[in-house]
Design a protein around this motif. Structure first.
Motif, mmCIF file in Angstrom:
data_model
loop_
_atom_site.group_PDB
_atom_site.id
_atom_site.type_symbol
_atom_site.label_atom_id
_atom_site.label_comp_id
_atom_site.label_asym_id
_atom_site.label_seq_id
_atom_site.Cartn_x
_atom_site.Cartn_y
_atom_site.Cartn_z
ATOM 1 N N ASP A 144 -0.811 -5.641 1.853
ATOM 2 C CA ASP A 144 -1.433 -6.592 1.533
ATOM 3 C C ASP A 144 -1.863 -8.031 2.266
ATOM 4 N N SER A 203 0.408 -0.963 -0.390
ATOM 5 C CA SER A 203 -0.429 0.173 -0.169
ATOM 6 C C SER A 203 1.208 1.349 0.466
ATOM 7 N N LYS A 259 -9.294 -11.847 8.096
ATOM 8 C CA LYS A 259 -7.891 -11.661 7.777
ATOM 9 C C LYS A 259 -7.994 -11.623 9.668
#
Length: 217
Positions: free
Chosen positions: A96, A89, A190
């Motif tokens: 990520d 990013s 995640k």
């Protein structure tokens, strides 16, 4: 005609008592098995005796994801050995993290990188008394032993769109794994489990906080 279980004889009485004992034992075993099976679901069942499956590490899941394993939601390029190298990013310099639909292990170097960039929501699965004595700065205390009986807390928990990093007391502590699976079952994405936990973090010279709040007293 008199029936054998009501003939009033000592033999008939003993046979009847034996049948009742066997039936009662079967019922108790069925209830216990059902409770243990349901213990993997944070929305029901007893938690004792439940051991979650072994977690994959980030390095382990890369080859499977590259092969299009249905257990992963986003297949990874075959030349990527570490999923954390995907899609850096530009905003914060942190890569990520893929959503594979299950908790995965994360090493302390990755935890520190996410911590420094404030790119992860850190969760301490230990009891409040342990959390108060010392925790990773900014970590939210979400004791597994409490949320397992109050699934609403998991559903309302908001990681603010960031990866969730769960830790506990390290070593043989399984609270972080248990909470990781509970978070996934509650629909969170995640979810990363830092197996080294508080002992590894606190002995690595990294920042620590003390007190009942995320930033310390």
């Amino acid at each position: 005609m008199d029936r054998w279980w009501s003939d009033g004889t000592e033999t008939g009485s003993r046979l009847w008592q034996g049948i009742v004992a066997i039936a009662a034992t079967g019922c108790l075993l069925g209830v216990a098995q059902n409770a243990l099976v349901r213990s993997g679901n944070p929305k029901g069942g007893l938690a004792w005796g439940y051991t979650p499956p072994k977690l994959d590490s980030l390095e382990d899941i890369a080859p499977a994801a590259a092969d299009g394993n249905p257990g992963t939601s986003s297949p990874l390029p075959p030349d990527m050995n570490d999923p954390l190298q995907l899609g850096a990013s530009a905003a914060n310099g942190v890569t990520d993290i893929p959503d594979v639909g299950r908790p995965i292990q994360i090493q302390i170097s990755k935890v520190k990188a996410l911590f420094d960039a404030k790119a992860g929501t850190i969760v301490d699965a230990r009891e409040p008394v342990d959390y108060k004595e010392g925790h990773i700065p900014g970590a939210i205390n979400l004791p597994y032993d409490e949320v397992v009986t109050d699934p609403e807390r998991l559903e309302k928990f908001d990681p603010e769109g960031k990866p969730i990093i769960v830790y506990c007391g390290g070593g043989t502590c399984e609270l972080s794994m248990n909470l990781g699976f509970a978070l996934v079952n509650a629909g969170k994405k995640k979810v990363l489990v830092f197996m080294g936990g508080w002992p590894e973090w606190s002995t690595s010279g990294y920042p620590i906080a003390k007190g009942a709040t995320p930033e310390g007293a």
